[in-house]
Design a protein around this motif. Structure first.
Motif, PDB file in Angstrom:
ATOM      1  N   ILE A 162      39.289   7.861 -43.499  1.00  0.00           N
ATOM      2  CA  ILE A 162      39.170   9.294 -43.750  1.00  0.00           C
ATOM      3  C   ILE A 162      37.987   9.528 -44.683  1.00  0.00           C
TER       4      ILE A 162
ATOM      5  N   GLY B 276      35.881  11.642 -47.234  1.00  0.00           N
ATOM      6  CA  GLY B 276      36.021  12.703 -48.223  1.00  0.00           C
ATOM      7  C   GLY B 276      34.683  12.971 -48.880  1.00  0.00           C
TER       8      GLY B 276
ATOM      9  N   ARG C 222      44.502  22.903 -45.877  1.00  0.00           N
ATOM     10  CA  ARG C 222      43.843  21.877 -46.684  1.00  0.00           C
ATOM     11  C   ARG C 222      43.539  22.394 -48.090  1.00  0.00           C
TER      12      ARG C 222
ATOM     13  N   THR D 202      37.894  18.086 -51.936  1.00  0.00           N
ATOM     14  CA  THR D 202      37.176  17.238 -51.009  1.00  0.00           C
ATOM     15  C   THR D 202      37.437  17.676 -49.579  1.00  0.00           C
ATOM     16  N   THR D 203      36.660  17.147 -48.657  1.00  0.00           N
ATOM     17  CA  THR D 203      36.958  17.304 -47.248  1.00  0.00           C
ATOM     18  C   THR D 203      37.872  16.171 -46.822  1.00  0.00           C
ATOM     19  N   ASP D 204      38.507  16.309 -45.711  1.00  0.00           N
ATOM     20  CA  ASP D 204      39.379  15.261 -45.156  1.00  0.00           C
ATOM     21  C   ASP D 204      39.147  15.212 -43.660  1.00  0.00           C
TER      22      ASP D 204
ATOM     23  N   ASP E 176      38.376  12.524 -40.132  1.00  0.00           N
ATOM     24  CA  ASP E 176      38.348  11.160 -39.606  1.00  0.00           C
ATOM     25  C   ASP E 176      36.911  10.656 -39.527  1.00  0.00           C
TER      26      ASP E 176
ATOM     27  N   ARG F  43      38.098   6.688 -47.330  1.00  0.00           N
ATOM     28  CA  ARG F  43      39.379   6.192 -47.823  1.00  0.00           C
ATOM     29  C   ARG F  43      40.130   5.496 -46.692  1.00  0.00           C
TER      30      ARG F  43
ATOM     31  N   ALA G 230      44.210  14.730 -40.998  1.00  0.00           N
ATOM     32  CA  ALA G 230      43.866  13.633 -41.910  1.00  0.00           C
ATOM     33  C   ALA G 230      44.525  13.802 -43.266  1.00  0.00           C
ATOM     34  N   SER G 231      44.636  15.049 -43.738  1.00  0.00           N
ATOM     35  CA  SER G 231      45.218  15.286 -45.058  1.00  0.00           C
ATOM     36  C   SER G 231      46.697  14.952 -45.111  1.00  0.00           C
TER      37      SER G 231
ATOM     38  N   ARG H  70      49.023   8.531 -48.686  1.00  0.00           N
ATOM     39  CA  ARG H  70      48.114   7.866 -49.631  1.00  0.00           C
ATOM     40  C   ARG H  70      48.796   6.672 -50.283  1.00  0.00           C
TER      41      ARG H  70
ATOM     42  N   LYS I 253      45.778   4.797 -53.731  1.00  0.00           N
ATOM     43  CA  LYS I 253      45.031   5.882 -54.362  1.00  0.00           C
ATOM     44  C   LYS I 253      44.736   5.490 -55.796  1.00  0.00           C
TER      45      LYS I 253
END
Length: 513
Positions: free
Chosen positions: A234, A236, A259, A275-277, A279, A322, A336-337, A341, A361
């Motif tokens: 993923i 971010g 999100r 952040t962005t999430d 793939d 990640r 994805a979010s 984690r 994480k």
């Protein structure tokens, strides 16, 4: 002459998980070699949102166990590293299109009480028309909520774990790639390649794969074993703009698609947004933000703040990948979010033992490391118990070697004491040193009593004394190590500045001929 090393544990990967395990294992008397193909924290571990948090949004996915574990760790880490971790209050503006206020209050109540909380104040509702955090927001936002979490200098967190490991006898090899391993009946034969020292041979009783986004590839390509767990990579990304507000609060914004994006005060003069999430299927060594991500972060920020931003306002950006663990039941189309984690430890003892770390994480790294070493210790006939929950990270021992509340809550007082002790240095410089190095400022400034003793000012605010410290004790070897990971001084230098070139030349001259 080819270098030969013998150890109990060879760790591949110098991110937060690898460094954390090295620290824990070395502290229990195990001999450790850690190799990292680039610099410490040069990938995922320095590309986080820089939060030590329980993960409020994970409650939505019923990840109660993960949130509770992270909340417990939040308290432990704040006590153990009060110089690089500090409390932060978050404001959540309430949008009429979001969940009803009563549901948010219930979630925050749960967040406040899932684990014992001594350091941080609880959550409550606020009137944004009367609160300082409401000033930068659009007038349509009148109600909100405030809750607590923590901020961390993520790259320095990795370095401090590596320092602690080295002080307990571990060998830390940066810019050293594990290029081949052979699994024997009772041990591993590994070939490492160092950019500086050439080929290194390692005999290890146990191998730990802490390669993060590369964990599955390392198993398949180098170990020639089965990955076991499916990793979903993923991406971010974050952007940094000139500061959008003058108060100490951070914001948590929810996009209509569900999100979450944070806006956090950063490096005095900036605001960090992310952040962005999404793939990611590209090269994990070449992760960069794309135009769509920048537009997305600007769009969501503009939904809340009165001062609008555009891609032209972005002064810096960073991206990381990640490695999240996918359960077999997970839908490939799942957002994805929503992917967990939490981490998984895969221990293979069919021949020489192999431990692979999947996921994780930054907040739970210490617990992951503790569980990992608990798992492998009997195989190595090691009887030493867990210890890191009751130990400060290097520089965090402001009021003794045991973590305590006082250091977290009185850190500003500690900074003022240092400013009085070192009156010959600018107060702002002492504050930066204190927040980066904690009590190790004594090592940095040992035998220096005047500005002349600091040596050349290699770049604005960066003296030779600090560069020498970073190269000697923290494995820094190039501009990026110093300006973007050991510090964020690069963010403060204008793009037209020749500070980076001056530092490059200085480091080149520092190298032995």
């Amino acid at each position: 002459m080819q270098q030969q090393l013998h150890c109990d544990i060879l760790i591949v990967g110098g991110g937060i998980n690898g460094a954390g395990i090295a620290r824990d294992a070395a502290g229990r008397g195990l001999s450790v070699v850690l190799c990292e193909k680039d610099d410490l924290a040069s990938h995922t571990s320095s590309a986080s949102t820089k939060l030590i948090h329980g993960g409020l949004r994970y409650l939505e996915y019923y990840e109660f166990s993960l949130v509770r574990k992270a909340l417990i760790e939040r308290e432990i880490l704040m006590r153990s590293a009060p110089h690089i971790i500090h409390p932060l209050r978050f404001v959540m503006p309430h949008d009429q299109g979001q969940r009803p206020a009563w549901m948010i209050r219930a979630g925050l109540f749960l967040y406040d009480h899932l684990a014992k909380r001594e350091l941080l104040p609880g959550s409550h509702g606020i009137d944004l028309r009367q609160h300082s955090a409401g000033v930068p927001l659009k007038e349509s936002f009148s109600k909100g909520f405030v809750y607590s979490d923590g901020w961390v200098n993520d790259a320095r967190l990795v370095v401090l774990n590596a320092i602690a490991a080295a002080e307990n006898g571990a060998t830390i090899l940066t810019r050293t790639e594990c290029v081949a391993v052979k699994r024997n009946a009772t041990d591993w034969s590994a070939t490492l390649h160092s950019a500086k020292d050439g080929e290194i041979q390692v005999q290890a009783k146990l191998l730990i794969n802490a390669a993060g986004p590369w964990a599955a590839n390392f198993l398949h390509d180098t170990v020639h074993g089965r990955a076991g767990k499916k990793l979903r990579l993923i991406k971010g990304s974050h952007i940094v703009v000139k500061k959008l507000f003058d108060h100490p609060y951070a914001y948590i914004f929810q996009h209509p698609d569900g999100r979450i994006v944070f806006a956090i005060p950063y490096e005095q003069d900036f605001t960090l947004i992310g952040t962005t999430d999404i793939d990611y299927h590209g090269d994990a060594d070449k992760v960069v933000i794309d135009a769509e991500e920048i537009d997305y972060l600007c769009e969501l920020t503009n939904r809340y703040f009165a001062q609008l931003i555009t891609p032209a306002d972005v002064v810096w950006s960073y991206s990381g990948v990640r490695p999240l663990v996918e359960d077999e039941k997970d839908d490939d189309n799942e957002r994805a979010s929503a992917v967990t984690r939490d981490y998984k430890l895969a221990f293979d003892t069919d021949a020489a033992p192999l431990l692979t770390i999947f996921g994780g994480k930054i907040t739970t790294f210490r617990k992951l490391a503790e569980e990992a070493v608990d798992l492998i210790a009997p195989t190595l006939s090691n009887q030493h118990g867990a210890w890191t929950a009751d130990a400060c990270l290097p520089g965090g021992d402001i009021y003794g070697s045991k973590p305590n509340n006082r250091a977290v809550m009185e850190f500003d007082d500690y900074v003022r004491e240092l400013q009085q002790e070192y009156v010959w240095l600018a107060p702002a410089l002492i504050e930066r040193y204190a927040r980066a190095y904690g009590t190790r400022i004594k090592l940095l400034l040992a035998d220096r009593t005047s500005i002349a003793d600091m040596g050349e000012e290699v770049a604005p605010g960066l003296f030779a004394a600090e560069v020498e410290y970073l190269t000697k004790y923290e494995w820094a070897s190039c501009n990026e190590d110093i300006l973007w990971r050991r510090s964020k001084l690069g963010l403060h230098f204008a793009k037209s500045s020749d500070a980076g070139r001056a530092l490059h030349l200085w480091l080149r001259d520092l190298e032995p001929q």
